[in-house]
Design an enzyme around this catalytic site. Structure first.
Site, PDB file in Angstrom:
ATOM      1  N   HIS A 155       0.799  -1.345   0.083  1.00 59.08           N
ATOM      2  CA  HIS A 155      -0.216   0.087   0.120  1.00 59.08           C
ATOM      3  C   HIS A 155       0.775   1.238  -0.165  1.00 59.08           C
ATOM      4  O   HIS A 155       0.395   2.378   0.439  1.00 59.08           O
ATOM      5  CB  HIS A 155      -0.816  -0.047   1.338  1.00 59.08           C
ATOM      6  CG  HIS A 155      -2.316   0.647   0.991  1.00 59.08           C
ATOM      7  ND1 HIS A 155      -2.650   2.113   1.228  1.00 59.08           N
ATOM      8  CD2 HIS A 155      -3.445   0.257   0.209  1.00 59.08           C
ATOM      9  CE1 HIS A 155      -3.738   2.113   1.171  1.00 59.08           C
ATOM     10  NE2 HIS A 155      -4.364   1.185   0.299  1.00 59.08           N
TER      11      HIS A 155
ATOM     12  N   HIS B  60      -6.153  -1.838 -11.182  1.00 60.16           N
ATOM     13  CA  HIS B  60      -6.704  -1.466 -10.073  1.00 60.16           C
ATOM     14  C   HIS B  60      -8.258  -0.986 -10.069  1.00 60.16           C
ATOM     15  O   HIS B  60      -8.625  -0.082 -10.785  1.00 60.16           O
ATOM     16  CB  HIS B  60      -5.733  -0.166  -9.673  1.00 60.16           C
ATOM     17  CG  HIS B  60      -5.889   0.395  -8.380  1.00 60.16           C
ATOM     18  ND1 HIS B  60      -6.603   1.611  -7.821  1.00 60.16           N
ATOM     19  CD2 HIS B  60      -5.862  -0.180  -7.008  1.00 60.16           C
ATOM     20  CE1 HIS B  60      -6.735   1.822  -6.691  1.00 60.16           C
ATOM     21  NE2 HIS B  60      -6.257   0.710  -6.146  1.00 60.16           N
TER      22      HIS B  60
END
Length: 382
Positions: free
Chosen positions: A185, A285
């Site tokens: 992340h 994504h």
């Protein structure tokens, strides 16, 4: 045919939908959003609206070039997300005009079905083992989880051990029945990213995601030298020019452009083709809504190096609204044994429940991402 109106709807949990109307009755939907900056993106779309009204929606490439190149200052997440949602809506109109799915207009299908994965943990996952078992019961064959909580530039190895313990619990419970990806992340700085990547090698993961922030992509070389696991990144990169340097450096195995951030279908098709020339896979994504997912699927179906698709059904962000809430036919996103069948409906392949959208927009949202701090009070990456 001319564009007659553009309407924006800010809907829970954290999305912005765009409806583009034409004088021939055809409408298109897009999802122009940067999570946490919905109002800024809305303003950017409104600025482009003055140019687009009265224009032919079919000349998508020319509109894209105008929106990108007409400003002296270019790019950035908010402007590129505005372009992305508009691009999606124009492709939706074009597909409906020709009564064809968008992938047919981009060369046609090159696969029979598309693999998807499910998110199993929040930012502070504590019971990922049961979530992994649930994913298997739901028919998924691949999952992804966040790796860590806050990590300072140099931090305790005990935090690394906790990550390993969680993944080991998944492997003990399900063996290799599930492909497992772990998302750093961008919250792990280079010194600890090297340590964590090396430690996770033992679990033979599907990939590690965003091991460092994209601003620090030069550090991927050192991360790659400490792991044999495929490295994925790209969700916070916004044009082919950013991906160009990443691909030329040669330390990424999977790119993850976001079709609501990186210029829409038009730009992400070019990014994917560029990646194919570097023998790099694509996994778009998409922790977003049903329109963004529809755009991703259209791209995946006609993109040979796309191998898996993220989707956010039931993800922990989705409070107050979920993907299926805004669809006239929720069964369109039915997953079978971890795959979604090819969608053959025209345009994006989905029908938006506009009444549900209008009702949800009255509740709106003001979603902002959490702000974390390290043990010493310094701001941490989220």
């Amino acid at each position: 045919m001319k564009i007659t109106n553009m309407t924006l709807y800010k809907v829970p949990p954290r999305w912005l939908f765009l409806k583009v109307e034409t004088d021939e009755g055809l409408t298109g939907w897009g999802e122009p959003i940067i999570e946490g900056r919905a109002d800024t993106v809305r303003t950017a779309v409104e600025e482009f609206k003055g140019y687009l009204l009265g224009k032919n929606p079919m000349t998508i490439e020319d509109h894209w070039q105008y929106m990108y190149r007409s400003g002296f200052y270019r790019g950035g997440p908010e402007v590129m997300s505005a372009i992305s949602g508009i691009d999606q809506a124009l492709w939706d109109i074009k597909g409906k005009y020709y009564n064809a799915p968008i992938y047919d207009l981009l060369g046609g299908a090159c696969r029979d079905k598309l693999k998807v994965y499910r998110w199993i943990g929040g930012d502070r996952p504590d019971d990922v083992k049961n979530a992994a078992l649930e994913a298997i019961s739901q028919g998924y064959s691949a999952i992804k989880m966040n790796a860590t909580e806050e990590l300072h530039y140099i931090d305790s190895f005990s935090k690394i051990e906790v990550v390993s313990e969680r993944i080991a619990a998944i492997r003990d419970a399900v063996g290799n029945k599930l492909d497992v990806a772990v998302d750093f992340h961008g919250r792990v700085h280079k010194p600890m990213a090297k340590v964590l990547a090396k430690e996770l090698d033992q679990f033979h993961l599907m990939f590690i995601e965003e091991p460092v922030l994209p601003q620090n992509n030069e550090a991927l070389r050192e991360v790659a030298n400490n792991t044999s696991t495929p490295i994925a990144t790209g969700e916070r990169m916004f044009s082919r020019w950013e991906f160009k340097n990443l691909l030329q450096d040669g330390y990424v195995d999977i790119i993850q452009p976001d079709l609501s951030h990186a210029g829409g279908i038009s730009e992400c098709k070019k990014i994917a083709s560029m990646a194919e020339a570097f023998d790099v896979a694509v996994a778009p994504h998409c922790p977003l809504g049903p329109i963004a997912l529809g755009a991703c699927i259209q791209l995946d179906i006609c993109t040979p190096n796309a191998f898996i698709q993220e989707q956010s059904l039931g993800i922990h962000y989705n409070k107050g609204g979920d993907l299926l809430d805004y669809l006239a036919d929720p069964s369109i996103y039915k997953y079978n044994n971890g795959f979604i069948d090819i969608i053959s409906n025209p345009g994006l392949g989905i029908e938006i429940n506009e009444e549900a959208v209008i009702e949800a927009a009255e509740r709106s949202h003001n979603w902002k991402n959490p702000v974390w701090r390290n043990y010493d009070g310094t701001i941490a990456e989220w």
